[in-house]
Scaffold this active site. Structure first.
Site: not given
Length: 750
Positions: A15, A17, A425-426, A478, A636, A638, A689
């Protein structure tokens, strides 16, 4: 016969990039340093493909964020709000993807949608009245030239004009047909410049051809391509399709003066039947025979049996789709050889394509023998008790009583929440400290007692903060979870977890899908401990947070030896046991996320119900069918489009559904109203986002728009998704505005 791939993973083996780009976002490195690192990564990837013996190597399949955004940028499909900002090209590019908030202006990011039936997300271009389509970018040329300097004549790849139009949004007053001529000119300029640079063939990705095509859409495609192919500027053109078959356009497609056509023999139900009916001798067939979406080894005998039936004379073996949908390589994994031998990630799929080519040409005997032996060995046994439990399910197991209207009344009395209840949302931001503590615990450097103490402190802090701000329904945050699927999978039998199996999801975000190896059962309670603890710290209701069975399946690499329906039912029973344990522990609101419900929805409408929704929706109902009427079930979703499956979503029989809506201007609300949607709804009131904080009044206007379309007694106020990847300052600032806006809106209800 020769070999190629449709595309290769972009993020890098480790990863690279992602980490480099995030440094750029944090202003720790310059644009020049980012571009230099990306150039180095591309060279590394091209070299890997070359060394594996692949004869045609693609270029421009790399992207700094998204390949659809790259195409929009290449052809100047940039909204006027971003065009007007005094930014560099790179800053403007990222402003489209992530939004921009600074001294030079304030613009929202473009919407983001699922790329067909995958967990990859693309940035949705927007064609406006002011849009002047023209060749404006140079990335495709730069990358071809880079490869040429390394001694490689690559095949440049770009999203084709038909798919670009099909996946874009259009301002009122303009339509796809309005941009045909300008796109033809712009694409032909690309052809000319590439030919001048020494390219021989270009790949135009047209996955939209595998969907149901109306007469109007077919006419649009043919108009585009007849004009486009009238002058190819000396370049050969490959029209590449994937994710299904092209039954609606095949007869016309093979008559066009294209030089090559790429077809999917893995997911294309009718692809073999179509080519057996005839394929032009003057065209090359790019046969997608190695699965680009799943990680299991290719069964060479089955693939060879398909290839033997293809009448085409000129065949290039390739992947069924870009390999960006699978992890980079198995070389960094630590599975036992007996397990690892069953997997092929991107690099290993290069070997498979090369092996199949060698066997077809009379060689590869050793590879074929090893492959036969692998598939002759039983991989995993059955769980007889689980199979019997599934066989014993009846219609009653999929039905919740009493009906929704009665439950809604009971829950309103029991929970006694204010109108327009607020929640999130959590997940809350996972800071460096949270991730470091989890890693230390995993490595054995932190004791269970110390880790639990840290998690309890995090929960205490955020429960207190939510109470102070004024949220009505709280979440525990969470902090103990790495990924919403992996966390559950680690507590289920039948799951395996890669060490480095990252796959690009959106932008620089990677996910590490677990692998369903065998039958799935719950090993122990998964979420009860921390949900119960959080509820003990407040008098307000705290949501229990679960991932639903369809999403767990869709965000895993599924088995290929049993149906995905059977795998999903196994997972559903495991999550059902968890729901009942949460309820027994006193949790009154339980959210069962189905973020990926739409992901495996067949691309052709005629297959939606029989092949998917007829078992996916009941699988969700199975999870919550036996809870008490006063237990409120949330779900939920998305990143997806739902307007065409709203009746199916209502049929999930949840009590409340929240969904991503802010980037798409709440368009779904009109459909909810039209379809008489009964479930209570929480349309996302701001976009998580993007790092930008909503302006004062922005959320107020969004709530006002929601209330104009949905009765207030049915509305919840929440962000559009979880907040795990966001920073704490922007998260708190945004959520304070959300609660303030909800409280203000309540005053107008009185």
């Amino acid at each position: 016969m020769s070999t190629t791939i449709i595309g290769f993973p972009r993020l890098g083996e480790f990863r690279e990039l992602k980490f480099t780009t995030e440094k750029y976002f944090r202003h720790e490195i310059s644009a020049e340093e980012l571009l230099a690192a990306a150039k180095e990564l591309r060279a590394k990837h091209w070299n890997i493909v070359k060394e594996k013996g692949i004869s045609e190597i693609p270029s421009n399949d790399f992207s700094h964020y998204d390949n659809v955004l790259d195409a929009a940028f290449l052809f100047n499909v940039v909204p006027s709000s971003v065009q007007g900002l005094e930014l560099t090209d790179l800053e403007r590019y990222f402003a489209l993807a992530r939004g921009y908030q600074g001294e030079k202006g304030d613009v929202r990011a473009l919407p983001m949608k699922k790329w067909f039936n995958t967990n990859y997300h693309y940035i949705v271009p927007k064609f406006e009245k002011e849009t002047q389509v023209k060749l404006a970018g140079h990335k495709i040329f730069d990358e071809f030239a880079e490869a040429k300097e390394l001694g490689l004549v690559t095949r440049p790849v770009v999203v084709g004009p038909f798919t670009l139009l099909q996946v874009s949004d259009f301002e009122d007053g303009v339509a796809p047909a309005d941009f045909v001529d300008a796109l033809v000119v712009a694409y032909q300029e690309v052809f000319a410049k590439l030919a001048e640079l020494g390219a021989e063939r270009i790949q135009l990705d047209e996955p939209s051809l595998v969907k149901d095509l109306s007469a109007e859409e077919k006419a649009l495609f043919l108009d585009l391509y007849k004009k486009l192919l009238a002058d190819k500027k000396g370049l050969e053109v490959l029209v590449q399709t994937y994710f299904g078959d092209v039954r609606d356009i095949y007869a016309d497609l093979v008559q066009l003066p294209v030089d090559a056509i790429g077809l999917d023999f893995v997911e294309g139900k009718k692809t073999l039947e179509l080519v057996k009916g005839g394929f032009p001798a003057d065209k090359t067939l790019y046969a997608g025979i190695v699965n680009g979406k799943n990680i299991w080894r290719n069964n060479y005998e089955k693939s060879l049996a398909v290839l033997e039936q293809i009448p085409a004379e000129n065949i290039v073996l390739t992947s069924s789709c870009s390999l960006l949908h699978v992890p980079f390589t198995t070389a960094n994994e630590e599975f036992e050889p007996a397990i690892l031998n069953h997997f092929a990630f991107a690099v290993e799929k290069l070997d498979e394509i090369r092996d199949l080519d060698a066997i077809r040409n009379g060689g590869g005997a050793e590879a074929l023998a090893a492959n036969k032996e692998l598939f002759a060995t039983e991989r995993v046994g059955e769980n007889a008790e689980l199979r019997a439990r599934i066989a014993g399910l009846t219609d009653a197991d999929y039905t919740r009583l009493p009906v929704f209207a009665e439950r809604e009344e009971i829950q309103h009395k029991t929970l006694n929440l204010p109108p327009l209840p607020t929640t999130t949302i959590g997940s809350f931001p996972q800071t460096k400290e949270v991730r470091a503590k989890r890693l230390a615990f995993r490595k054995g450097e932190l004791s269970q007692e110390d880790y639990d103490k840290f998690l309890a402190e995090q929960i205490d802090e955020w429960i207190k903060w939510q109470e102070e701000v004024g949220f009505d329904v709280l979440v525990h945050g969470e902090f103990e979870r790495n990924d919403m699927v992996e966390y559950f999978g680690q507590n289920l039998s039948g799951y395996l977890f890669s060490k480095n199996g990252w796959v690009q999801s959106y932008g620089m975000r990677g996910v590490k899908p677990p692998i369903i190896w065998g039958d799935v059962t719950r090993l122990n309670p998964i979420t009860v401990k921390w949900s119960s603890y959080a509820q003990s710290r407040t008098d307000k209701p705290v949501k229990g947070m679960l991932t639903g069975p369809v999403t767990i399946l869709n965000w895993s690499f599924p088995r290929e030896d049993i149906s995905i329906k059977d795998s999903t039912l196994q997972i559903a029973l495991a999550i059902k046991d968890e729901v009942l344990d949460l309820e027994a522990a006193g949790v009154k609101i339980i959210q069962i996320d189905e973020a990926a419900l739409r992901e495996k929805l067949p691309l052709r409408r005629s297959d939606w119900y029989e092949d998917y929704l007829d078992w996916a929706i009941p699988a969700f109902r199975l999870v919550h069918s036996t809870v008490a009427p006063d237990t409120q079930i949330h779900t939920h979703m998305c990143y997806s489009e739902f307007t065409d499956i709203i009746p199916a979503i209502d049929n999930m029989d949840a009590d409340v559904i929240s969904f991503e809506a802010s980037r798409s201007n709440l368009e779904i609300l009109d459909e909810l109203k039209a379809k008489n949607f009964q479930t209570e709804v929480g349309p996302g009131v701001y976009d998580i986002h993007s790092p930008r904080v909503p302006n004062e009044g922005e959320i107020d206007h969004t709530i006002e728009a929601i209330l104009a379309k949905v009765p207030s007694k049915k509305v919840w106020i929440n962000p559009d998704c979880g907040l795990k990847t966001r920073g704490i300052p922007e998260t708190k600032a945004s959520l304070v505005r959300l609660v303030e806006a909800a409280k203000a809106a309540r005053q107008h209800l009185k």
